[in-house]
Design a protein around this motif. Structure first.
Motif, PDB file in Angstrom:
ATOM      1  N   ALA A  18       0.335  47.807  34.475  1.00 28.98           N
ATOM      2  CA  ALA A  18      -0.911  47.084  34.199  1.00 28.98           C
ATOM      3  C   ALA A  18      -0.618  45.621  33.919  1.00 28.98           C
ATOM      4  O   ALA A  18      -1.337  44.728  34.409  1.00 28.98           O
ATOM      5  CB  ALA A  18      -1.642  47.728  33.021  1.00 28.98           C
ATOM      6  N   GLN A  64       0.146  43.885  37.147  1.00 24.69           N
ATOM      7  CA  GLN A  64      -1.080  43.629  37.905  1.00 24.69           C
ATOM      8  C   GLN A  64      -1.889  42.486  37.301  1.00 24.69           C
ATOM      9  O   GLN A  64      -2.446  41.671  38.031  1.00 24.69           O
ATOM     10  CB  GLN A  64      -1.931  44.904  37.992  1.00 24.69           C
ATOM     11  CG  GLN A  64      -1.354  45.963  38.882  1.00 24.69           C
ATOM     12  CD  GLN A  64      -1.255  45.510  40.322  1.00 24.69           C
ATOM     13  OE1 GLN A  64      -2.143  44.869  40.858  1.00 24.69           O
ATOM     14  NE2 GLN A  64      -0.138  45.834  40.952  1.00 24.69           N
ATOM     15  N   THR A 106     -12.467  44.405  46.333  1.00 23.16           N
ATOM     16  CA  THR A 106     -11.817  45.686  46.060  1.00 23.16           C
ATOM     17  C   THR A 106     -11.742  46.474  47.355  1.00 23.16           C
ATOM     18  O   THR A 106     -12.738  46.616  48.062  1.00 23.16           O
ATOM     19  CB  THR A 106     -12.615  46.479  45.009  1.00 23.16           C
ATOM     20  OG1 THR A 106     -12.668  45.711  43.814  1.00 23.16           O
ATOM     21  CG2 THR A 106     -11.982  47.814  44.737  1.00 23.16           C
ATOM     22  N   LEU A 160     -10.340  50.163  49.154  1.00 26.48           N
ATOM     23  CA  LEU A 160      -9.889  51.533  48.929  1.00 26.48           C
ATOM     24  C   LEU A 160      -9.705  52.201  50.280  1.00 26.48           C
ATOM     25  O   LEU A 160     -10.636  52.257  51.076  1.00 26.48           O
ATOM     26  CB  LEU A 160     -10.907  52.316  48.086  1.00 26.48           C
ATOM     27  CG  LEU A 160     -10.649  53.799  47.902  1.00 26.48           C
ATOM     28  CD1 LEU A 160      -9.388  54.022  47.085  1.00 26.48           C
ATOM     29  CD2 LEU A 160     -11.826  54.459  47.221  1.00 26.48           C
ATOM     30  N   LYS A 177      -4.602  54.026  49.149  1.00 30.13           N
ATOM     31  CA  LYS A 177      -4.226  52.642  48.872  1.00 30.13           C
ATOM     32  C   LYS A 177      -5.403  51.958  48.185  1.00 30.13           C
ATOM     33  O   LYS A 177      -6.515  51.961  48.701  1.00 30.13           O
ATOM     34  CB  LYS A 177      -3.879  51.910  50.171  1.00 30.13           C
ATOM     35  CG  LYS A 177      -3.507  50.472  49.951  1.00 30.13           C
ATOM     36  CD  LYS A 177      -3.223  49.786  51.277  1.00 30.13           C
ATOM     37  CE  LYS A 177      -2.970  48.315  51.049  1.00 30.13           C
ATOM     38  NZ  LYS A 177      -2.814  47.597  52.312  1.00 30.13           N
ATOM     39  N   ILE A 178      -5.142  51.397  47.012  1.00 29.78           N
ATOM     40  CA  ILE A 178      -6.171  50.689  46.259  1.00 29.78           C
ATOM     41  C   ILE A 178      -5.695  49.259  46.058  1.00 29.78           C
ATOM     42  O   ILE A 178      -4.581  49.023  45.606  1.00 29.78           O
ATOM     43  CB  ILE A 178      -6.430  51.349  44.890  1.00 29.78           C
ATOM     44  CG1 ILE A 178      -6.891  52.784  45.048  1.00 29.78           C
ATOM     45  CG2 ILE A 178      -7.461  50.551  44.101  1.00 29.78           C
ATOM     46  CD1 ILE A 178      -7.018  53.536  43.742  1.00 29.78           C
ATOM     47  N   SER A 179      -6.560  48.330  46.391  1.00 34.31           N
ATOM     48  CA  SER A 179      -6.251  46.921  46.172  1.00 34.31           C
ATOM     49  C   SER A 179      -7.455  46.305  45.477  1.00 34.31           C
ATOM     50  O   SER A 179      -8.559  46.300  46.020  1.00 34.31           O
ATOM     51  CB  SER A 179      -5.983  46.221  47.506  1.00 34.31           C
ATOM     52  OG  SER A 179      -5.818  44.844  47.293  1.00 34.31           O
ATOM     53  N   SER A 180      -7.245  45.821  44.264  1.00 31.16           N
ATOM     54  CA  SER A 180      -8.363  45.305  43.492  1.00 31.16           C
ATOM     55  C   SER A 180      -7.846  44.342  42.432  1.00 31.16           C
ATOM     56  O   SER A 180      -6.734  44.500  41.930  1.00 31.16           O
ATOM     57  CB  SER A 180      -9.101  46.466  42.820  1.00 31.16           C
ATOM     58  OG  SER A 180     -10.088  45.991  41.953  1.00 31.16           O
ATOM     59  N   LEU A 227      -7.170  46.294  39.227  1.00 33.46           N
ATOM     60  CA  LEU A 227      -6.229  47.408  39.298  1.00 33.46           C
ATOM     61  C   LEU A 227      -5.435  47.545  38.008  1.00 33.46           C
ATOM     62  O   LEU A 227      -5.170  48.653  37.535  1.00 33.46           O
ATOM     63  CB  LEU A 227      -5.282  47.236  40.491  1.00 33.46           C
ATOM     64  CG  LEU A 227      -4.374  48.412  40.796  1.00 33.46           C
ATOM     65  CD1 LEU A 227      -5.191  49.664  41.052  1.00 33.46           C
ATOM     66  CD2 LEU A 227      -3.494  48.108  41.970  1.00 33.46           C
ATOM     67  N   LEU A 230      -7.538  49.384  35.600  1.00 40.04           N
ATOM     68  CA  LEU A 230      -7.601  50.814  35.930  1.00 40.04           C
ATOM     69  C   LEU A 230      -6.330  51.541  35.494  1.00 40.04           C
ATOM     70  O   LEU A 230      -6.396  52.623  34.911  1.00 40.04           O
ATOM     71  CB  LEU A 230      -7.814  51.001  37.434  1.00 40.04           C
ATOM     72  CG  LEU A 230      -9.170  50.570  37.981  1.00 40.04           C
ATOM     73  CD1 LEU A 230      -9.188  50.678  39.496  1.00 40.04           C
ATOM     74  CD2 LEU A 230     -10.268  51.411  37.375  1.00 40.04           C
ATOM     75  N   ILE A 231      -5.175  50.941  35.771  1.00 35.12           N
ATOM     76  CA  ILE A 231      -3.906  51.565  35.380  1.00 35.12           C
ATOM     77  C   ILE A 231      -3.811  51.675  33.861  1.00 35.12           C
ATOM     78  O   ILE A 231      -3.398  52.700  33.315  1.00 35.12           O
ATOM     79  CB  ILE A 231      -2.711  50.777  35.951  1.00 35.12           C
ATOM     80  CG1 ILE A 231      -2.688  50.881  37.471  1.00 35.12           C
ATOM     81  CG2 ILE A 231      -1.400  51.279  35.371  1.00 35.12           C
ATOM     82  CD1 ILE A 231      -1.664  49.992  38.126  1.00 35.12           C
TER      83      ILE A 231
END
Length: 149
Positions: free
Chosen positions: A88, A91, A107, A109, A117-120, A123, A126-127
């Protein structure tokens, strides 16, 4: 008047309240009781107490195993949560370096057969949330020690 028969009497042995077992009262050592019955009774009571002793030893071994395995699980959970917090932070740092790039604020997904794969820009949040929720669930449901009655 009824004759007193000690073999039909019952008493509760020293067992836990959840598993009350009644043993017949010991026969009176008198001339009316057959010596083989008395020996058989003593042998069965001896075996019963050996059984109780083995049950206790097994329970103690289980508690020792649970003690050491809970220590290992605790450190694994701490490592997982620490890794989540580290990712985190990475990121967050990556988001700060990118600044306000329009491309990076979208964002994305992707879910394919090879993976997700998540790109935001959020992120890291979220982690962090997933790590802290995992840690809370561990503390609430796995870590508590309940007293046995």
């Amino acid at each position: 008047m009824k004759e007193h028969n000690p073999i039909n009497q019952e008493y509760v042995g020293p067992v836990s309240p959840k598993s009350q077992v009644t043993l017949p009262a010991p026969p009176e050592a008198s001339s009316t009781v057959d010596p083989t019955v008395l020996d058989a009774y003593r042998t069965s009571v001896r075996e019963y107490y050996i059984y109780l002793e083995n049950r206790l030893k097994h329970r103690q071994k289980v508690f020792h195993w649970q003690y050491y395995s809970s220590i290992v699980i605790f450190f694994v959970v701490i490592i997982l949560v620490g890794t989540g917090i580290y990712f985190a932070a990475v990121q967050f740092h990556h988001g700060l370096k990118q600044g306000g790039d329009e491309k990076e604020t979208i964002t994305q997904l992707e879910a394919t057969t090879s993976g997700i794969k998540i790109s935001s820009p959020v992120l890291g949040v979220l982690i962090l949330i997933i790590s802290l929720v995992f840690f809370y669930l561990y503390l609430a449901f796995v870590y508590p020690i309940n007293e046995l009655l």
